[in-house]
Motif scaffolding. Sequence first.
Motif, mmCIF file in Angstrom:
data_model
loop_
_atom_site.group_PDB
_atom_site.id
_atom_site.type_symbol
_atom_site.label_atom_id
_atom_site.label_comp_id
_atom_site.label_asym_id
_atom_site.label_seq_id
_atom_site.Cartn_x
_atom_site.Cartn_y
_atom_site.Cartn_z
ATOM 1 N N ASP A 206 -12.224 -5.055 9.384
ATOM 2 C CA ASP A 206 -12.417 -4.398 8.079
ATOM 3 C C ASP A 206 -12.267 -2.890 8.214
ATOM 4 O O ASP A 206 -11.913 -2.208 7.264
ATOM 5 C CB ASP A 206 -13.833 -4.675 7.533
ATOM 6 C CG ASP A 206 -13.909 -6.055 6.918
ATOM 7 O OD1 ASP A 206 -12.844 -6.666 6.728
ATOM 8 O OD2 ASP A 206 -15.037 -6.513 6.652
ATOM 9 N N ASN A 207 -12.605 -2.359 9.381
ATOM 10 C CA ASN A 207 -12.487 -0.923 9.577
ATOM 11 C C ASN A 207 -11.416 -0.543 10.605
ATOM 12 O O ASN A 207 -11.512 0.467 11.305
ATOM 13 C CB ASN A 207 -13.842 -0.301 9.930
ATOM 14 C CG ASN A 207 -14.619 -0.003 8.656
ATOM 15 O OD1 ASN A 207 -15.012 -0.925 7.956
ATOM 16 N ND2 ASN A 207 -14.794 1.268 8.324
ATOM 17 N N GLU B 109 -14.267 3.845 5.062
ATOM 18 C CA GLU B 109 -14.166 3.504 3.643
ATOM 19 C C GLU B 109 -15.327 4.112 2.868
ATOM 20 O O GLU B 109 -16.467 4.131 3.354
ATOM 21 C CB GLU B 109 -14.168 1.983 3.472
ATOM 22 C CG GLU B 109 -12.969 1.337 4.141
ATOM 23 C CD GLU B 109 -12.887 -0.176 3.915
ATOM 24 O OE1 GLU B 109 -11.782 -0.675 3.727
ATOM 25 O OE2 GLU B 109 -13.938 -0.847 3.933
ATOM 26 N N CYS C 65 -10.455 3.048 10.355
ATOM 27 C CA CYS C 65 -10.576 3.651 9.031
ATOM 28 C C CYS C 65 -12.024 3.834 8.622
ATOM 29 O O CYS C 65 -12.940 3.278 9.237
ATOM 30 C CB CYS C 65 -9.805 2.839 7.995
ATOM 31 S SG CYS C 65 -10.368 1.157 7.803
ATOM 32 N N VAL D 211 -7.539 6.037 6.336
ATOM 33 C CA VAL D 211 -7.091 5.457 7.608
ATOM 34 C C VAL D 211 -6.655 6.580 8.530
ATOM 35 O O VAL D 211 -5.857 7.443 8.149
ATOM 36 C CB VAL D 211 -5.911 4.479 7.406
ATOM 37 C CG1 VAL D 211 -5.524 3.819 8.735
ATOM 38 C CG2 VAL D 211 -6.252 3.419 6.371
ATOM 39 N N TRP E 33 -7.395 -0.632 9.997
ATOM 40 C CA TRP E 33 -6.393 -1.040 9.005
ATOM 41 C C TRP E 33 -5.022 -1.233 9.632
ATOM 42 O O TRP E 33 -4.573 -0.419 10.425
ATOM 43 C CB TRP E 33 -6.292 -0.003 7.881
ATOM 44 C CG TRP E 33 -5.628 -0.612 6.670
ATOM 45 C CD1 TRP E 33 -6.245 -1.313 5.683
ATOM 46 C CD2 TRP E 33 -4.231 -0.586 6.338
ATOM 47 N NE1 TRP E 33 -5.314 -1.727 4.756
ATOM 48 C CE2 TRP E 33 -4.077 -1.306 5.131
ATOM 49 C CE3 TRP E 33 -3.095 -0.041 6.935
ATOM 50 C CZ2 TRP E 33 -2.841 -1.480 4.510
ATOM 51 C CZ3 TRP E 33 -1.857 -0.225 6.324
ATOM 52 C CH2 TRP E 33 -1.745 -0.934 5.119
ATOM 53 N N HIS F 163 -1.385 -9.261 3.056
ATOM 54 C CA HIS F 163 -2.370 -8.908 2.024
ATOM 55 C C HIS F 163 -2.032 -9.708 0.765
ATOM 56 O O HIS F 163 -1.143 -9.336 0.011
ATOM 57 C CB HIS F 163 -2.328 -7.414 1.732
ATOM 58 C CG HIS F 163 -2.697 -6.565 2.919
ATOM 59 N ND1 HIS F 163 -3.993 -6.248 3.234
ATOM 60 C CD2 HIS F 163 -1.950 -5.988 3.886
ATOM 61 C CE1 HIS F 163 -4.031 -5.502 4.324
ATOM 62 N NE2 HIS F 163 -2.793 -5.331 4.744
ATOM 63 N N ASN G 93 -10.121 4.217 0.918
ATOM 64 C CA ASN G 93 -9.993 3.910 2.340
ATOM 65 C C ASN G 93 -9.240 5.045 3.025
ATOM 66 O O ASN G 93 -8.110 5.348 2.646
ATOM 67 C CB ASN G 93 -9.227 2.584 2.496
ATOM 68 C CG ASN G 93 -9.184 2.112 3.940
ATOM 69 O OD1 ASN G 93 -9.902 2.633 4.784
ATOM 70 N ND2 ASN G 93 -8.344 1.122 4.222
ATOM 71 N N SER H 42 0.850 -1.189 0.000
ATOM 72 C CA SER H 42 0.000 0.000 0.000
ATOM 73 C C SER H 42 0.889 1.243 0.000
ATOM 74 O O SER H 42 2.104 1.150 0.182
ATOM 75 C CB SER H 42 -0.920 0.018 1.229
ATOM 76 O OG SER H 42 -0.150 0.213 2.375
ATOM 77 N N CYS I 85 -1.074 1.592 12.454
ATOM 78 C CA CYS I 85 -2.435 1.113 12.197
ATOM 79 C C CYS I 85 -3.444 2.095 12.798
ATOM 80 O O CYS I 85 -3.058 3.010 13.539
ATOM 81 C CB CYS I 85 -2.646 -0.279 12.785
ATOM 82 S SG CYS I 85 -2.238 -0.412 14.522
#
Length: 388
Positions: free
Chosen positions: A158-159, A174, A172, A205, A161, A74, A203, A41, A169
Amino acid sequence: MAGLAEIRSTFLNYFKKHGHEEVKSSTLVPSNDPTLMFTNSGMVQFKNVFTGLESRSYDKAVTSQKCLRAGGKHNDLDNVGYTSRHHTFFEMLGNFSFGNYFKEKAIPLAWDLITKEFSLPKERLLVTVFHTDNEAIEIWKKYAGLSDSQIIKINTVDNFWSMGSTGPCGPCSEIFFDHGSGYEGTPPGEDGDEGDRYIEIWNLVFMQFNRDSNGKLNPLPKPSVDTGMGLERIAAVMQGVNSNYDTDLLSNLVKSPNNLLKVNDAISHKVIADHIRSVVFLLLEGILPSNEGRGYVLRRILRRAVRHGYKLGARSPFMSKLVDCLVKEMGEAYPQLAQSKKLIEDAIHQEEKKFFSTLETGISILNKEILELNNKLIPGDLAFKLHD
Ligand code: SER
């Protein structure tokens, strides 16, 4: 219709106009991070800036980052071909704040870009937020005027990151685009949200923590921002198509005469179009196919593409012939591609040739054994030999 190149430059210029430094994409092999196999990323090259270990002359940046998700935390390799938007290689557009601004500005900046510069209709947008993030909810309501039904609370990872098992981290938010009732799928957070209707496009973050090797979340020196928008996904939205593989760049790779088009198999054509990008960009960085580490990932990607080509009837190298089309599509953004074209073609050709002969031998052994099996199980030693 805006092509990929134009969307990329609109994004970069917008954030430059808002005082962000344009920083070049870093390499796919992270130079600053032994915990990662590949850059997955946009934030990877800034990891030490977020944690405060490194400082730069700027505290806001914008990038279009080459990413590879085919190994490590990932990893999308096995999904590629079977969905409209998974890739091993893709470009991620992102803006970053290293303690300069936080959500109060990240959300308005994102909202204005997609609704004003990209002209996406507000009623087709919805957002998710980490379930406890009331601050973000308020900003989405106040600044963007989103209704309660357009703001969905999610209480899972999922929310939240994370770059990897350690590192920066945070929660986040989206942004999703509704491709319309012609597609199956439900909004994020509901059963069935895997469909093609509601697609995450960006996304945001809100980087707040550094996870250490014991799993402990330590606060970052300053709250920061890391955003990521898949270039291929936003291009699909702006070009009025549902699949990333129907956007200008990828559809040219899918439809290239060298993509074995005589047989109609959408899955295999997508695999080949995706994998040629990873293979070429890894070779460009000097990674060579091998039996371990990054070289092994490269070998697996290339072999997966060749196996799909074999299914389509190919019995001799074809991937190396696709390099030409890729250089035409991406050579302007990445001038090194044209310079290294011949070397890359040769490396792919050699590896393909070797694998075609391995494949022929393996398949003939398997077919012979199957004939003699009489409905019994394939013996373990044969399975191992074929795997090997
Ligand atoms: N790091 C986040 C992501 O990859 C945002 O850039 O989604």
